[in-house]
Scaffold this active site. Sequence first.
Site, PDB file in Angstrom:
ATOM      1  N   LYS A  62       6.172   4.915   9.135  1.00  0.00           N
ATOM      2  CA  LYS A  62       5.699   6.296   9.272  1.00  0.00           C
ATOM      3  C   LYS A  62       5.431   6.854   7.879  1.00  0.00           C
ATOM      4  O   LYS A  62       6.301   6.819   7.015  1.00  0.00           O
ATOM      5  CB  LYS A  62       6.763   7.161   9.952  1.00  0.00           C
ATOM      6  CG  LYS A  62       6.844   6.950  11.441  1.00  0.00           C
ATOM      7  CD  LYS A  62       8.025   7.691  12.016  1.00  0.00           C
ATOM      8  CE  LYS A  62       7.808   9.173  12.093  1.00  0.00           C
ATOM      9  NZ  LYS A  62       8.984   9.866  12.671  1.00  0.00           N
ATOM     10  N   VAL A  63       4.230   7.401   7.731  1.00  0.00           N
ATOM     11  CA  VAL A  63       3.833   7.952   6.441  1.00  0.00           C
ATOM     12  C   VAL A  63       3.448   9.412   6.659  1.00  0.00           C
ATOM     13  O   VAL A  63       2.535   9.705   7.426  1.00  0.00           O
ATOM     14  CB  VAL A  63       2.613   7.172   5.893  1.00  0.00           C
ATOM     15  CG1 VAL A  63       2.238   7.691   4.525  1.00  0.00           C
ATOM     16  CG2 VAL A  63       2.889   5.676   5.845  1.00  0.00           C
TER      17      VAL A  63
END
Length: 211
Positions: free
Chosen positions: A84-85
């Site tokens: 997850k960014v």
Amino acid sequence: MGIFLDSANPDDVRRAQELGFVKAVTTNPTLIARSGRSGLDVLSELVELFDGHVFYQVTADTVEKRFDQAWEAHRIRPDRVIIKVPATTQNLAMTARLVAAGIECAVTAVASPAQAYLAAQVEASFVAPYISRLTQHVGGSLDVVRDIARLLENTQTEILAASIKSVDEAVAVMLAGAQHVTLPLELIMAMGEHELSQQAIEEFHAQHHGE
Ligand code: E4P
């Protein structure tokens, strides 16, 4: 359509695994901090407890450190860890590098269709609009999801609606075009219940025992 569990708690993850219909587990730094353990330690445990994908968010303070962090998490279980960014322009550029290296990514904390559009451009697998935060701060979170859904038509990027606080909100975002929702365990459990169903079950039960 997929229901994902939003938790880093091993007991919740075990329950989700037992339910059988939960497709993935999403974690975030706040959820991991509650465990008092290191992120990678928690991630290693969760991928053992759960058969599907486990999402893990990078948090380091520079792009290069976040890039390295993504690799470290990816190596724990390359086929099942999704990175997850959080949505920023720099992180979107980093996502492009991660995707090019074969690491599956989700762009998270998304607040606008523009960010979602760029997430599709860098070939993120998921975009995660934060529904209740959008509702609180800009109103009209469903319109944002509808716009994102239109922008992402004919792309490989799917909408994973996050930050959801009720069963009704979960259904509304799916109707607005989200392919997936991530929910705390109590909301997943509440999705299968209704007082009218309960009433009908009790009536059938009484009749069966009266026979
Ligand atoms: C999603 O992946 C996030 O972990 C989560 O849904 C964020 O929710 P919050 O707004 O309650 O922090």
